[in-house]
Write an enzyme that holds these catalytic residues in place. Structure first.
Site, PDB file in Angstrom:
ATOM      1  N   GLY A  31       0.808  -1.216   0.000  1.00  0.00           N
ATOM      2  CA  GLY A  31       0.000   0.000   0.000  1.00  0.00           C
ATOM      3  C   GLY A  31       0.838   1.261   0.000  1.00  0.00           C
ATOM      4  O   GLY A  31       2.018   1.220  -0.345  1.00  0.00           O
ATOM      5  N   LEU A  33       0.432   3.602  -2.082  1.00  0.00           N
ATOM      6  CA  LEU A  33       0.795   3.446  -3.496  1.00  0.00           C
ATOM      7  C   LEU A  33       1.361   4.737  -4.087  1.00  0.00           C
ATOM      8  O   LEU A  33       0.930   5.832  -3.747  1.00  0.00           O
ATOM      9  CB  LEU A  33      -0.422   2.995  -4.308  1.00  0.00           C
ATOM     10  CG  LEU A  33      -1.027   1.640  -3.907  1.00  0.00           C
ATOM     11  CD1 LEU A  33      -2.156   1.261  -4.867  1.00  0.00           C
ATOM     12  CD2 LEU A  33       0.025   0.527  -3.854  1.00  0.00           C
ATOM     13  N   ASP A  35       3.728   6.172  -7.883  1.00  0.00           N
ATOM     14  CA  ASP A  35       3.928   5.960  -9.301  1.00  0.00           C
ATOM     15  C   ASP A  35       4.664   4.643  -9.634  1.00  0.00           C
ATOM     16  O   ASP A  35       4.417   4.025 -10.667  1.00  0.00           O
ATOM     17  CB  ASP A  35       4.766   7.156  -9.769  1.00  0.00           C
ATOM     18  CG  ASP A  35       4.698   7.331 -11.238  1.00  0.00           C
ATOM     19  OD1 ASP A  35       3.582   7.264 -11.768  1.00  0.00           O
ATOM     20  OD2 ASP A  35       5.766   7.494 -11.857  1.00  0.00           O
ATOM     21  N   GLY A  36       5.577   4.240  -8.739  1.00  0.00           N
ATOM     22  CA  GLY A  36       6.310   2.981  -8.951  1.00  0.00           C
ATOM     23  C   GLY A  36       5.348   1.793  -8.978  1.00  0.00           C
ATOM     24  O   GLY A  36       5.406   0.941  -9.879  1.00  0.00           O
ATOM     25  N   HIS A  37       4.450   1.750  -7.984  1.00  0.00           N
ATOM     26  CA  HIS A  37       3.465   0.665  -7.952  1.00  0.00           C
ATOM     27  C   HIS A  37       2.589   0.707  -9.212  1.00  0.00           C
ATOM     28  O   HIS A  37       2.298  -0.326  -9.804  1.00  0.00           O
ATOM     29  CB  HIS A  37       2.544   0.813  -6.726  1.00  0.00           C
ATOM     30  CG  HIS A  37       3.254   0.715  -5.405  1.00  0.00           C
ATOM     31  ND1 HIS A  37       3.347   1.779  -4.540  1.00  0.00           N
ATOM     32  CD2 HIS A  37       3.871  -0.315  -4.788  1.00  0.00           C
ATOM     33  CE1 HIS A  37       3.994   1.410  -3.439  1.00  0.00           C
ATOM     34  NE2 HIS A  37       4.333   0.141  -3.565  1.00  0.00           N
ATOM     35  N   GLN A  61       7.538  -9.707   7.744  1.00  0.00           N
ATOM     36  CA  GLN A  61       8.775  -9.323   7.067  1.00  0.00           C
ATOM     37  C   GLN A  61       9.460  -8.123   7.721  1.00  0.00           C
ATOM     38  O   GLN A  61      10.466  -7.639   7.227  1.00  0.00           O
ATOM     39  CB  GLN A  61       8.514  -9.054   5.580  1.00  0.00           C
ATOM     40  CG  GLN A  61       7.694  -7.817   5.273  1.00  0.00           C
ATOM     41  CD  GLN A  61       7.271  -7.784   3.819  1.00  0.00           C
ATOM     42  OE1 GLN A  61       6.469  -8.579   3.350  1.00  0.00           O
ATOM     43  NE2 GLN A  61       7.844  -6.847   3.069  1.00  0.00           N
ATOM     44  N   GLY A 152       9.090  -5.115  -8.495  1.00  0.00           N
ATOM     45  CA  GLY A 152       9.963  -4.039  -8.946  1.00  0.00           C
ATOM     46  C   GLY A 152      11.445  -4.377  -8.848  1.00  0.00           C
ATOM     47  O   GLY A 152      11.877  -5.069  -7.930  1.00  0.00           O
ATOM     48  N   GLN A 158      14.858  -9.300  -3.526  1.00  0.00           N
ATOM     49  CA  GLN A 158      13.525  -9.891  -3.368  1.00  0.00           C
ATOM     50  C   GLN A 158      13.068 -10.507  -4.694  1.00  0.00           C
ATOM     51  O   GLN A 158      12.523 -11.604  -4.728  1.00  0.00           O
ATOM     52  CB  GLN A 158      12.570  -8.783  -2.918  1.00  0.00           C
ATOM     53  CG  GLN A 158      11.113  -9.117  -3.051  1.00  0.00           C
ATOM     54  CD  GLN A 158      10.234  -7.990  -2.529  1.00  0.00           C
ATOM     55  OE1 GLN A 158      10.189  -7.744  -1.337  1.00  0.00           O
ATOM     56  NE2 GLN A 158       9.542  -7.292  -3.406  1.00  0.00           N
TER      57      GLN A 158
HETATM   58  P1  AMP Z   1       6.109  -2.317  -1.482  1.00  0.00           P
HETATM   59  O1  AMP Z   1       4.732  -1.758  -1.415  1.00  0.00           O
HETATM   60  O2  AMP Z   1       7.173  -1.345  -1.104  1.00  0.00           O
HETATM   61  O3  AMP Z   1       6.231  -3.662  -0.815  1.00  0.00           O
HETATM   62  O4  AMP Z   1       6.369  -2.589  -3.016  1.00  0.00           O
HETATM   63  C1  AMP Z   1       5.487  -3.335  -3.790  1.00  0.00           C
HETATM   64  C2  AMP Z   1       6.110  -3.563  -5.147  1.00  0.00           C
HETATM   65  O5  AMP Z   1       6.398  -2.311  -5.762  1.00  0.00           O
HETATM   66  C3  AMP Z   1       7.445  -4.326  -5.071  1.00  0.00           C
HETATM   67  O6  AMP Z   1       7.516  -5.253  -6.140  1.00  0.00           O
HETATM   68  C4  AMP Z   1       8.459  -3.217  -5.223  1.00  0.00           C
HETATM   69  O7  AMP Z   1       9.684  -3.670  -5.762  1.00  0.00           O
HETATM   70  C5  AMP Z   1       7.746  -2.294  -6.185  1.00  0.00           C
HETATM   71  N1  AMP Z   1       8.279  -0.932  -6.126  1.00  0.00           N
HETATM   72  C6  AMP Z   1       8.534  -0.194  -5.014  1.00  0.00           C
HETATM   73  N2  AMP Z   1       9.071   0.997  -5.367  1.00  0.00           N
HETATM   74  C7  AMP Z   1       9.149   1.012  -6.716  1.00  0.00           C
HETATM   75  C8  AMP Z   1       9.618   1.958  -7.681  1.00  0.00           C
HETATM   76  N3  AMP Z   1      10.123   3.129  -7.310  1.00  0.00           N
HETATM   77  N4  AMP Z   1       9.547   1.639  -8.993  1.00  0.00           N
HETATM   78  C9  AMP Z   1       9.038   0.435  -9.378  1.00  0.00           C
HETATM   79  N5  AMP Z   1       8.579  -0.501  -8.520  1.00  0.00           N
HETATM   80  C10 AMP Z   1       8.641  -0.224  -7.210  1.00  0.00           C
END
Ligand code: AMP
Length: 300
Positions: A31, A33, A35-37, A61, A152, A158
């Site tokens: 969550g 969220l 732009d990366g997500h 984790q 990502g 991971q």
């Molecule tokens: P998280 O919510 O941080 O557990 O991330 C969920 C997914 O989003 C994971 O696969 C991360 O690697 C990916 N993610 C997090 N930050 C970015 C980013 N800046 N660009 C692309 N994917 C990302």
């Protein structure tokens, strides 16, 4: 778009899609969220008829003293973002839905064959972290049974571990990698960036700039012969980061897919330059891929 909280409801919905021969993609998240997500969601859309986004801040984790309690939570706006991105289903379970009421289940109970892949990079600094990640991702794969799942590059260790999990646990899922999305100044987008103070936010892009400089140094000589990884240059870069307030945990060049330290860059292989550093109370991670393709791009 559906917002579901129960595993069985998710299973039923997925079954409906399967009966129509439709493909399903999964994007697991915690969550908050950004732009990366959303870039992962868009990538997922290219490979499936339906995208499922899971939103669950997984306690198993997080280590003792880590930021589980403070981790940003914004389910309402997350769901709205997913709706706008034409996600089919958001799965947002609570703790007991994922792990039941047994406190024991809080601890990763499945002993995944965590290999040497966790001996370096984040592994030694976050004991138990990857066991927790694999525990929850394994559950999500069982619940959603996706055709593809997108993770990502930002969390590259991971990514390699999850690909290994899929093989070892016979999940018939294709694991895709989404490129790291960055702020205009190069800082990798992260839900944790909200912890940064004004000053820390200004210096934070140095981590990416340093990775880029080390990559350029390695590429420069990367014609056809193996290029030694110059530890002196890396130590100088780490020193500069420390002088600017970064508490550097590691700055390493590793080979793939075994994630072992590399002392030379061989032509035709893929390597990762990865770093983790604390800036105040925020832990930043970032990495760049160094591959045959990069060498060709560089030459072009
Ligand atoms: P998280 O919510 O941080 O557990 O991330 C969920 C997914 O989003 C994971 O696969 C991360 O690697 C990916 N993610 C997090 N930050 C970015 C980013 N800046 N660009 C692309 N994917 C990302």
């Amino acid at each position: 778009m559906k917002l579901l909280h129960k595993k069985n409801e998710v299973r039923q919905k997925v079954l409906e899609w399967r009966r129509k021969d439709q493909r399903v993609a999964l994007v697991p998240t915690m969550g908050a969220l950004h732009d990366g997500h959303l870039s992962l969601v868009n990538q997922a859309k290219q490979h499936a008829d339906h995208v499922v986004v899971s939103i669950f801040v997984n306690p198993t984790q997080f280590g003792p003293g880590e930021d589980f309690e403070q981790y940003p939570r914004s389910l309402g706006s997350d769901v709205e973002m997913c709706r706008q991105e034409m996600v089919s289903l958001v799965f947002a379970p609570d703790y007991s839905e994922m792990y039941g009421t047994d406190e024991q289940a809080r601890h990763p109970y499945l002993s995944f064959r965590i290999t040497k892949m966790t001996d370096h990079l984040c592994g030694p600094f976050r004991p138990g972290h990857f066991e927790g990640v694999l525990q929850v991702v394994n559950k999500l794969f069982n619940i959603v049974q996706p055709d593809v799942a997108v993770f990502g590059q930002k969390d590259i260790q991971q990514w390699y571990l999850i690909r290994q999990l899929a093989v070892e646990q016979d999940h018939p899922v294709e694991i895709l990698m989404g490129p790291t999305r960055r702020e205009p100044d190069g800082l990798a987008r992260s839900s944790r960036n909200v912890y940064l103070s004004g000053h820390e936010r200004k210096v934070a892009p140095m981590l990416f700039q340093t990775l880029q400089r080390v990559r350029t140094g390695l590429e420069k000589n990367g014609k056809l012969e193996a290029v030694p990884v110059d530890e002196t240059i890396i130590s100088q870069e780490v020193k500069r980061l420390r002088e600017n307030g970064f508490n550097v945990e590691y700055f390493s060049v590793v080979s793939t897919p075994d994630l072992q330290p590399a002392d030379a860059i061989e032509h035709g292989q893929t390597y990762i330059i990865a770093a983790a550093a604390r800036l105040g109370k925020t832990r930043l991670i970032d990495n760049l891929l160094l591959s045959h393709k990069d060498f060709l791009n560089h030459d072009a």
